[in-house]
Each structure stands twice: as C-alpha cells, then as structure tokens.
Motif scaffolding. Structure first.
Motif, PDB file in Angstrom:
ATOM      1  N   PRO A  92       0.814  -1.228   0.000  1.00 48.92           N
ATOM      2  CA  PRO A  92       0.000   0.000   0.000  1.00 48.92           C
ATOM      3  C   PRO A  92       0.840   1.267   0.000  1.00 48.92           C
ATOM      4  CG  PRO A  92      -0.947  -1.612   1.485  1.00 48.92           C
ATOM      5  CD  PRO A  92       0.367  -2.187   1.021  1.00 48.92           C
ATOM      6  N   GLU A  93       1.993   1.234   0.618  1.00 54.12           N
ATOM      7  CA  GLU A  93       2.846   2.429   0.638  1.00 54.12           C
ATOM      8  C   GLU A  93       3.489   2.736  -0.708  1.00 54.12           C
ATOM      9  OE1 GLU A  93       2.950  -0.193   2.745  1.00 54.12           O
ATOM     10  OE2 GLU A  93       5.028  -0.625   3.357  1.00 54.12           O
ATOM     11  N   ASP A  94       3.331   1.843  -1.681  1.00 47.13           N
ATOM     12  CA  ASP A  94       3.802   2.144  -3.036  1.00 47.13           C
ATOM     13  C   ASP A  94       2.784   2.989  -3.806  1.00 47.13           C
ATOM     14  OD1 ASP A  94       5.064  -1.201  -3.166  1.00 47.13           O
ATOM     15  OD2 ASP A  94       6.234   0.635  -2.896  1.00 47.13           O
ATOM     16  N   THR A  95       1.622   3.205  -3.227  1.00 45.56           N
ATOM     17  CA  THR A  95       0.600   4.017  -3.878  1.00 45.56           C
ATOM     18  C   THR A  95       1.112   5.430  -4.106  1.00 45.56           C
ATOM     19  OG1 THR A  95      -1.229   2.746  -2.937  1.00 45.56           O
ATOM     20  CG2 THR A  95      -1.698   5.020  -3.598  1.00 45.56           C
ATOM     21  N   ALA A  96       1.056   5.882  -5.353  1.00 46.76           N
ATOM     22  CA  ALA A  96       1.580   7.208  -5.706  1.00 46.76           C
ATOM     23  C   ALA A  96       1.321   7.461  -7.184  1.00 46.76           C
ATOM     24  CB  ALA A  96       3.079   7.288  -5.434  1.00 46.76           C
ATOM     25  N   ASP A  97       1.572   8.688  -7.601  1.00 47.20           N
ATOM     26  CA  ASP A  97       1.689   8.994  -9.019  1.00 47.20           C
ATOM     27  C   ASP A  97       3.137   8.727  -9.414  1.00 47.20           C
ATOM     28  OD1 ASP A  97      -0.498  11.813  -8.617  1.00 47.20           O
ATOM     29  OD2 ASP A  97      -0.977   9.822  -9.381  1.00 47.20           O
ATOM     30  N   TYR A  98       3.314   7.958 -10.466  1.00 45.94           N
ATOM     31  CA  TYR A  98       4.653   7.595 -10.908  1.00 45.94           C
ATOM     32  C   TYR A  98       5.007   8.391 -12.163  1.00 45.94           C
ATOM     33  CZ  TYR A  98       5.107   3.817  -7.581  1.00 45.94           C
ATOM     34  OH  TYR A  98       5.222   3.097  -6.411  1.00 45.94           O
ATOM     35  N   TYR A  99       6.198   8.978 -12.137  1.00 44.32           N
ATOM     36  CA  TYR A  99       6.667   9.821 -13.224  1.00 44.32           C
ATOM     37  C   TYR A  99       7.945   9.264 -13.829  1.00 44.32           C
ATOM     38  CZ  TYR A  99       3.483  13.323 -11.321  1.00 44.32           C
ATOM     39  OH  TYR A  99       2.379  14.002 -10.866  1.00 44.32           O
ATOM     40  N   CYS A 100       8.019   9.336 -15.143  1.00 41.30           N
ATOM     41  CA  CYS A 100       9.223   8.980 -15.879  1.00 41.30           C
ATOM     42  C   CYS A 100       9.942  10.257 -16.281  1.00 41.30           C
ATOM     43  CB  CYS A 100       8.836   8.178 -17.115  1.00 41.30           C
ATOM     44  SG  CYS A 100      10.207   7.703 -18.177  1.00 41.30           S
ATOM     45  N   ALA A 101      11.264  10.203 -16.284  1.00 42.34           N
ATOM     46  CA  ALA A 101      12.032  11.392 -16.611  1.00 42.34           C
ATOM     47  C   ALA A 101      13.266  11.038 -17.426  1.00 42.34           C
ATOM     48  CB  ALA A 101      12.447  12.112 -15.335  1.00 42.34           C
ATOM     49  N   VAL A 102      13.739  11.999 -18.184  1.00 43.65           N
ATOM     50  CA  VAL A 102      14.910  11.843 -19.058  1.00 43.65           C
ATOM     51  C   VAL A 102      15.909  12.944 -18.746  1.00 43.65           C
ATOM     52  CG1 VAL A 102      15.710  12.005 -21.458  1.00 43.65           C
ATOM     53  CG2 VAL A 102      13.614  10.745 -20.919  1.00 43.65           C
ATOM     54  N   ARG A 103      17.169  12.585 -18.708  1.00 45.05           N
ATOM     55  CA  ARG A 103      18.220  13.592 -18.564  1.00 45.05           C
ATOM     56  C   ARG A 103      19.374  13.251 -19.490  1.00 45.05           C
ATOM     57  NH1 ARG A 103      22.782  12.841 -15.344  1.00 45.05           N
ATOM     58  NH2 ARG A 103      22.769  15.085 -14.917  1.00 45.05           N
ATOM     59  N   GLY A 104      20.028  14.262 -20.004  1.00 44.09           N
ATOM     60  CA  GLY A 104      21.227  14.043 -20.790  1.00 44.09           C
ATOM     61  C   GLY A 104      22.360  13.619 -19.885  1.00 44.09           C
ATOM     62  N   GLY A 105      23.167  12.648 -20.312  1.00 39.29           N
ATOM     63  CA  GLY A 105      24.278  12.187 -19.493  1.00 39.29           C
ATOM     64  C   GLY A 105      23.934  10.941 -18.714  1.00 39.29           C
ATOM     65  N   GLY A 106      24.565  10.798 -17.546  1.00 39.87           N
ATOM     66  CA  GLY A 106      24.415   9.572 -16.772  1.00 39.87           C
ATOM     67  C   GLY A 106      23.262   9.578 -15.790  1.00 39.87           C
ATOM     68  N   MET A 107      23.193   8.480 -15.045  1.00 43.25           N
ATOM     69  CA  MET A 107      22.112   8.300 -14.087  1.00 43.25           C
ATOM     70  C   MET A 107      22.187   9.337 -12.968  1.00 43.25           C
ATOM     71  SD  MET A 107      22.014   4.143 -13.719  1.00 43.25           S
ATOM     72  CE  MET A 107      23.704   4.060 -13.100  1.00 43.25           C
ATOM     73  N   ALA A 108      21.042   9.609 -12.378  1.00 39.17           N
ATOM     74  CA  ALA A 108      20.978  10.528 -11.248  1.00 39.17           C
ATOM     75  C   ALA A 108      19.762  10.176 -10.405  1.00 39.17           C
ATOM     76  CB  ALA A 108      20.895  11.978 -11.726  1.00 39.17           C
ATOM     77  N   THR A 109      19.837  10.522  -9.124  1.00 37.23           N
ATOM     78  CA  THR A 109      18.727  10.235  -8.225  1.00 37.23           C
ATOM     79  C   THR A 109      17.963  11.494  -7.822  1.00 37.23           C
ATOM     80  OG1 THR A 109      20.149  10.399  -6.284  1.00 37.23           O
ATOM     81  CG2 THR A 109      19.927   8.222  -7.296  1.00 37.23           C
ATOM     82  N   ARG A 110      18.481  12.649  -8.172  1.00 35.81           N
ATOM     83  CA  ARG A 110      17.809  13.896  -7.833  1.00 35.81           C
ATOM     84  C   ARG A 110      16.873  14.323  -8.947  1.00 35.81           C
ATOM     85  NH1 ARG A 110      22.579  17.825  -6.507  1.00 35.81           N
ATOM     86  NH2 ARG A 110      20.896  19.334  -6.719  1.00 35.81           N
ATOM     87  N   ALA A 111      15.638  14.601  -8.586  1.00 37.71           N
ATOM     88  CA  ALA A 111      14.645  14.986  -9.586  1.00 37.71           C
ATOM     89  C   ALA A 111      15.050  16.258 -10.317  1.00 37.71           C
ATOM     90  CB  ALA A 111      13.284  15.162  -8.918  1.00 37.71           C
ATOM     91  N   SER A 112      15.712  17.163  -9.626  1.00 39.27           N
ATOM     92  CA  SER A 112      16.069  18.447 -10.239  1.00 39.27           C
ATOM     93  C   SER A 112      17.073  18.299 -11.372  1.00 39.27           C
ATOM     94  CB  SER A 112      16.632  19.395  -9.170  1.00 39.27           C
ATOM     95  OG  SER A 112      17.806  18.846  -8.593  1.00 39.27           O
ATOM     96  N   LEU A 113      17.733  17.149 -11.463  1.00 41.58           N
ATOM     97  CA  LEU A 113      18.724  16.926 -12.517  1.00 41.58           C
ATOM     98  C   LEU A 113      18.105  16.397 -13.810  1.00 41.58           C
ATOM     99  CD1 LEU A 113      21.658  15.417 -10.417  1.00 41.58           C
ATOM    100  CD2 LEU A 113      21.401  17.757 -11.241  1.00 41.58           C
ATOM    101  N   TYR A 114      16.837  16.095 -13.779  1.00 39.99           N
ATOM    102  CA  TYR A 114      16.159  15.581 -14.979  1.00 39.99           C
ATOM    103  C   TYR A 114      15.490  16.735 -15.711  1.00 39.99           C
ATOM    104  CZ  TYR A 114      17.081  10.806 -13.603  1.00 39.99           C
ATOM    105  OH  TYR A 114      17.707   9.624 -13.297  1.00 39.99           O
ATOM    106  N   GLU A 115      15.637  16.739 -17.022  1.00 42.35           N
ATOM    107  CA  GLU A 115      15.177  17.860 -17.834  1.00 42.35           C
ATOM    108  C   GLU A 115      13.772  17.658 -18.391  1.00 42.35           C
ATOM    109  OE1 GLU A 115      19.271  18.573 -20.179  1.00 42.35           O
ATOM    110  OE2 GLU A 115      18.777  16.549 -19.489  1.00 42.35           O
ATOM    111  N   TYR A 116      13.404  16.426 -18.661  1.00 42.62           N
ATOM    112  CA  TYR A 116      12.140  16.159 -19.341  1.00 42.62           C
ATOM    113  C   TYR A 116      11.320  15.163 -18.528  1.00 42.62           C
ATOM    114  CZ  TYR A 116      15.042  18.083 -23.038  1.00 42.62           C
ATOM    115  OH  TYR A 116      15.884  18.888 -23.758  1.00 42.62           O
TER     116      TYR A 116
END
Length: 123
Positions: free
Chosen positions: A88-112
């Motif tokens: 139940p704690e997985d309940t949420a709106d799930y968003y996909c994001a794209v960023r140029g370059g490598g992996m990142a865990t911070r949302a602010s680093l994703y551009e799209y």
C-alpha cells in the motif's frame, strides 16, 4: 523538444504486480539516462529507479530494491518498471524522466518529464 509518455498504472491488491512503460521521443540527448520517480500529495517527488547505458548497473531506492526492476529497450527509447510484491505504501503517481548524461537520483537533474501515471495498491 523531448516528449515523455508513461503508461501502465492502475489498481492492484497488495502483493500483486504492475508494469509501467515510458517512451521517449523527439530530440533526445545523446547519451541519456531515464528514471522513475513517485509522488504522493503533500510530499516531494521521490526517486525510485534509474538506468543509463547498457554497461551501467541500474540503481534503486532502498524502499523498492528487490521488488522493482527497471529495464530499457534502447532501440525503442523505452524504459519499463516491473513492480512486484506491491505494498500500500507504493501508492503514488509515478513519473518517468529523461536527462542528458548519466544516471541521477535527484529529480532536479532531470530535464524532461512525463505527465505521470497513477498506481494504487489496496490492502
């Protein structure tokens, strides 16, 4: 511009599974990483998983590691999130994001970002 479109959300009972899909199109950066985040009302967007190039190991949030699997079809510019043993704690709106370059865990680093898909896990 880059378009990001998620699909696959829905309602599932605890212990069940869902698979989310996300397709990126348009002028995607090269190379680029893709990530999944989730958000519940009143809370910040939370990192879930990210995947980069084929030689990179995906990275997961501790809360989902062992239950969720991120994978990527590089030819189709598509990323998937297989979610098993849902809680139940997985309940949420799930968003996909794209960023140029490598992996990142911070949302602010994703551009799209996609528009989000809702996942509801009932107890």
């Amino acid at each position: 511009q880059v378009q990001v479109v998620e699909s696959g959300g829905g309602l599932v009972q605890a212990g069940g599974s869902l698979r989310l899909s996300c397709a990126a199109s348009g002028r995607t950066p090269s190379p680029y990483a893709m990530g999944w985040f989730r958000q519940t009302p009143g809370k910040d967007r939370e990192f879930v998983a990210t995947i980069g190039w084929p030689d990179d190991d995906p990275f997961y949030a501790g809360s989902v590691e062992g239950r969720f699997t991120i994978s990527r079809d590089y030819a189709k510019n598509t990323v998937y999130l297989q979610m098993n043993s849902l809680k139940p704690e997985d309940t949420a709106d799930y968003y996909c994001a794209v960023r140029g370059g490598g992996m990142a865990t911070r949302a602010s680093l994703y551009e799209y970002w996609g528009q989000g898909t809702q996942v509801t896990v009932s107890s």
